[in-house]
Design a protein around this motif. Sequence first.
Motif, PDB file in Angstrom:
ATOM      1  N   ARG A 133     -50.983   6.918 -31.335  1.00 12.81           N
ATOM      2  CA  ARG A 133     -49.522   6.431 -32.426  1.00 12.81           C
ATOM      3  C   ARG A 133     -48.804   6.694 -30.664  1.00 12.81           C
ATOM      4  O   ARG A 133     -48.267   6.559 -30.206  1.00 12.81           O
ATOM      5  CB  ARG A 133     -49.714   7.713 -33.068  1.00 12.81           C
ATOM      6  N   PRO A 134     -49.198   5.130 -30.963  1.00 13.08           N
ATOM      7  CA  PRO A 134     -48.079   4.580 -29.051  1.00 13.08           C
ATOM      8  C   PRO A 134     -46.312   4.458 -29.984  1.00 13.08           C
ATOM      9  O   PRO A 134     -46.037   4.488 -31.177  1.00 13.08           O
ATOM     10  CB  PRO A 134     -48.502   2.730 -29.636  1.00 13.08           C
ATOM     11  N   GLY A 135     -45.409   4.108 -28.560  1.00 12.40           N
ATOM     12  CA  GLY A 135     -44.216   3.885 -28.880  1.00 12.40           C
ATOM     13  C   GLY A 135     -44.027   2.903 -30.376  1.00 12.40           C
ATOM     14  O   GLY A 135     -42.939   3.167 -30.610  1.00 12.40           O
ATOM     15  N   TRP A 136     -45.079   1.928 -30.158  1.00 12.43           N
ATOM     16  CA  TRP A 136     -44.141   0.809 -31.137  1.00 12.43           C
ATOM     17  C   TRP A 136     -44.781   0.623 -32.115  1.00 12.43           C
ATOM     18  O   TRP A 136     -44.866   0.101 -32.738  1.00 12.43           O
ATOM     19  CB  TRP A 136     -45.268  -0.361 -29.808  1.00 12.43           C
ATOM     20  N   ALA A 137     -45.793   2.252 -32.307  1.00  9.06           N
ATOM     21  CA  ALA A 137     -46.167   1.810 -34.057  1.00  9.06           C
ATOM     22  C   ALA A 137     -44.507   1.972 -35.249  1.00  9.06           C
ATOM     23  O   ALA A 137     -45.118   1.200 -35.751  1.00  9.06           O
ATOM     24  CB  ALA A 137     -46.996   2.613 -33.906  1.00  9.06           C
ATOM     25  N   PRO A 138     -43.785   3.077 -34.753  1.00 10.58           N
ATOM     26  CA  PRO A 138     -42.864   2.393 -35.684  1.00 10.58           C
ATOM     27  C   PRO A 138     -42.221   0.929 -35.840  1.00 10.58           C
ATOM     28  O   PRO A 138     -41.722   1.220 -36.749  1.00 10.58           O
ATOM     29  CB  PRO A 138     -42.124   3.724 -35.483  1.00 10.58           C
TER      30      PRO A 138
END
Length: 700
Positions: A342-347
């Motif tokens: 779940r990449p940091g850029w997902a949100p």
Amino acid sequence: MRKRRGVSPSLLSCAVVLLGCMAVLVLAPLPVQQLHNAVFDQFQRWQPREYTGAPVRIIDLDEASLARLGQWPWPRTRVAELVDKLREAGTAAIVFDVLFAEPDRTSPALLLQDQGLDDALLSQLQALPDHDSQLATALASSNAVLGFGTERRPGANGLPLSRYGLVATEPSPIPFLPQYASAVRALPVLEQAALGSGALTFDPDTDGVVRKVPLLVALGDQARPSLVAEALRVAQRSPLYRVHTGEAGIERIDIGRLQIPTNRRGELWVHFTVPQAVRTIAAWQVLAGQAPAGLQGSIALIGTSAQGLQDLRFSPLGGIIPGVEVHAQALEQILSGEYLQRPGWAPAVEALALLLGGLLVCLLALRVRALPAAGLTLLLIATLNGLAWYAFSVERLLLDLFTPGLGLALLYSVASISHHVASEREQRWVREAFSRYVSPNLVKHLVDNPGQLTLGGHRQVCSFVFTDLTGFTEMMERQTPEAVVSLLNDYLEQVIGIAFRHDGTLDRIVGDAVAIMFSAPLPQADHAQRALSCALEIDRFAQGYVAQLQARGIAFGQTRIGVHSGEVVVGNFGGSTIFDYRALGDPVNTTSRLESLNQYLGTRVCVSAAIARSNPQVPMRAVGKVQLKGKSAAVEVFEPLQAVDDAYDAAHLLLMTGDAGALAAFTALHEQRPADGLVRFHWQRLAAGERGDAFAMTRK
């Protein structure tokens, strides 16, 4: 007539809801986190990890092993025998998912205490080998990893031994790691003999499901590896850990040749497989020398699936699995190089999807017809969820675009409701505008007689036809405003066309109600006949129109009609600003009451005696002498028919004369014609004890 301009309430409501949805998504309260997890769990159920036979085996202290060899804890000598068997099988690492925090109570020194033996015998027995020492000897000759427990409260028994180095980039990873205050260590003699010691802990989410396994934990201001991390390090004979940290948290942890992407807390998302029998070997088989092939070069995890030992966890796949299997699946995943991330850029991507999608949905709901707008919104939501599924199934990325999709559905609902309210307001404005339209015959009269375009009126005998639709409000709620307006315009156009064909004057349109007058502005000697002919043609048209719409699956109300004649004041009213040509007087109100009377009588058309006497050629049946709401004098009311109804007339004669046989007559008629509304009305009156054909209406 000018419409007021300003900020659209629909746009304002959309903006408020969109900002609210954005705030909830960004702040991610517990319900949103649980929704994220539910989406990711469903993805795993649809596509669990494919088992690839990684060199990881579970040595299971299962129910069968406990039944054969005794309940846990076993003597450490038996555990030492198990270690020796696994070492001889060529395992790369032997990892204990159990905690040896207390001495073995079956050791001679402990077992013989307080037995009342003399000192000499007790001294000889105590000289026998200690079971913990025998296990330590076995551990020292193998690649063993022990487990330690963690506590969030201070205390326990200090920090576990570290046999590795830890290299970390700046900033320090400690603040990002799962935080614990102390540890429950294995016995020092065992811990010193083993090559590694790892935390047994993994924290399930709030719903009790284990989705992530930490690679490192923080004990105070020190980092310590988890059982999974130590198993990998010892199996590779690696001397250290490398932690790569960014401003947002931990990005990656390297163990030997393995580069493991993690979340910001140093945790690994576990991609679970369905249960695999080949993964597990019963401990009794190993001790009996009956272990199947596959231990050579593997990491052997010693743990339990026995229910009585209570090391069971909830899996995202929906079942309950032993805790040791969570460690095993994490190791398999790392060794096979398959990672869920779940990449940091997902949100940020999820928030952007909600923002851009929300703007598009609001535009569709406010600018496009309801059915296409709904279809496009559903297509957009489906596309977002399709992209999220693609990201999981192909790229192994955890994106939740279902939650933004719920926000889009909410936005569409709010925008549609706002648009519906605005459309109703627009329709009211249109109806007000229609009320200022005039009939062609009135225009012609005023053109031919411009002198009459003055304020004031004169007395004149006229006839009136009032119509109204039943269930119009419910129809507005069941269908889109555009559809209702289209149907209503078509209906009104034909009703007004009928009126004009009979040379009637359109008095006014109020919503779905139409008022038509005859003998104004030009006198018509046959106005009563024209009015009734017009009413009957409207009735025939309305019944056919309803039948056509019902055949298409569209509900449309029945038309009620009232017809009456009388003297009124006809002329121009409304002041000097606007001319409103209409009739004023009691006959107008009476006609309106006759129209409303239909809903209580179960009829479609009600006419007064004045109309009935002027149309002797039209079959009619008498309703009775009705005191309408707001009237002091009774009005004789009739229902026009296609043919004479002798049976009804005979029963009504009994009713009119107060004959006691009226009830029996109407009862028989009601049994023969249960759908005849007027028969049912009189039957109910008589059954309630009323007599005669005179009655009063207390409602309009």
